[in-house]
Design a protein around this motif. Sequence first.
Motif, PDB file in Angstrom:
ATOM      1  N   GLN A  22       3.386 -13.093   3.260  1.00  0.00           N
ATOM      2  CA  GLN A  22       2.509 -12.022   3.878  1.00  0.00           C
ATOM      3  C   GLN A  22       2.228 -11.077   2.393  1.00  0.00           C
ATOM      4  N   LEU A  24       4.251  -9.953   0.096  1.00  0.00           N
ATOM      5  CA  LEU A  24       5.467  -8.935  -0.550  1.00  0.00           C
ATOM      6  C   LEU A  24       6.177  -9.597  -1.498  1.00  0.00           C
ATOM      7  N   ALA A  47      11.124  -0.255  -2.988  1.00  0.00           N
ATOM      8  CA  ALA A  47      11.280   0.149  -1.554  1.00  0.00           C
ATOM      9  C   ALA A  47      12.539   0.584  -1.539  1.00  0.00           C
ATOM     10  N   ILE A 117       9.487  -7.605   6.598  1.00  0.00           N
ATOM     11  CA  ILE A 117       8.335  -7.204   6.294  1.00  0.00           C
ATOM     12  C   ILE A 117       8.159  -5.418   6.991  1.00  0.00           C
ATOM     13  N   LEU A 118       8.456  -5.371   8.059  1.00  0.00           N
ATOM     14  CA  LEU A 118       8.527  -4.283   8.713  1.00  0.00           C
ATOM     15  C   LEU A 118       9.093  -3.240   8.278  1.00  0.00           C
ATOM     16  N   ASN A 121       7.566  -2.445   4.463  1.00  0.00           N
ATOM     17  CA  ASN A 121       6.209  -1.696   4.684  1.00  0.00           C
ATOM     18  C   ASN A 121       6.340  -0.214   5.224  1.00  0.00           C
ATOM     19  N   ARG A 122       7.302  -0.054   6.197  1.00  0.00           N
ATOM     20  CA  ARG A 122       7.462   1.442   6.460  1.00  0.00           C
ATOM     21  C   ARG A 122       7.980   2.187   5.383  1.00  0.00           C
ATOM     22  N   ARG A 124       7.458   1.726   2.209  1.00  0.00           N
ATOM     23  CA  ARG A 124       6.398   1.727   1.057  1.00  0.00           C
ATOM     24  C   ARG A 124       5.334   2.722   1.724  1.00  0.00           C
ATOM     25  N   ARG A 125       5.362   2.880   2.887  1.00  0.00           N
ATOM     26  CA  ARG A 125       3.981   3.493   3.577  1.00  0.00           C
ATOM     27  C   ARG A 125       4.595   4.562   4.442  1.00  0.00           C
ATOM     28  N   THR A 128       3.825   5.620   8.668  1.00  0.00           N
ATOM     29  CA  THR A 128       3.105   4.400   9.538  1.00  0.00           C
ATOM     30  C   THR A 128       3.868   3.910  10.611  1.00  0.00           C
TER      31      THR A 128
END
Length: 130
Positions: A22, A24, A47, A117-118, A121-122, A124-125, A128
């Motif tokens: 994905q 990462l 992160a 992954i969730l 990503n949360r 890092r961003r 969202t």
Amino acid sequence: MQAIRSRDTKPERLVRQLVHAQGLRYRVAAKPLPGLRRTADMVFRPAKVAVFIDGCYWHGCPEHYVPPRTNHGYWSEKVARNIARDRDTNQHLADAGWTVLRFWEHEPSRDCADQIILTVNRIRRPGTTG
């Protein structure tokens, strides 16, 4: 005990493969904190996410742990120390602002990878959802 893998177990490799696919990137078997003599299975430094995939026997899985039949005192105490060390590690990392994700080796690799992954990503961003 030399034959027992402490890293690159099959569950770890499967989860890493799914997460890597994905996009990462992470460190394998790395120390999240310089002063802490413990390693996480996967470390996402920017992160501040540390991932541990714990073996059911060695970390006392509530579903699958079976007390040893031979040398019960030694092995049961060893597992109890591992559990205490895991809790201590979680606390040290949380105090330093890290997110700790722990999974059991019996959990489906896809579910573990999806949660990693969730979470990464949360962090890092921020802001969202999804």
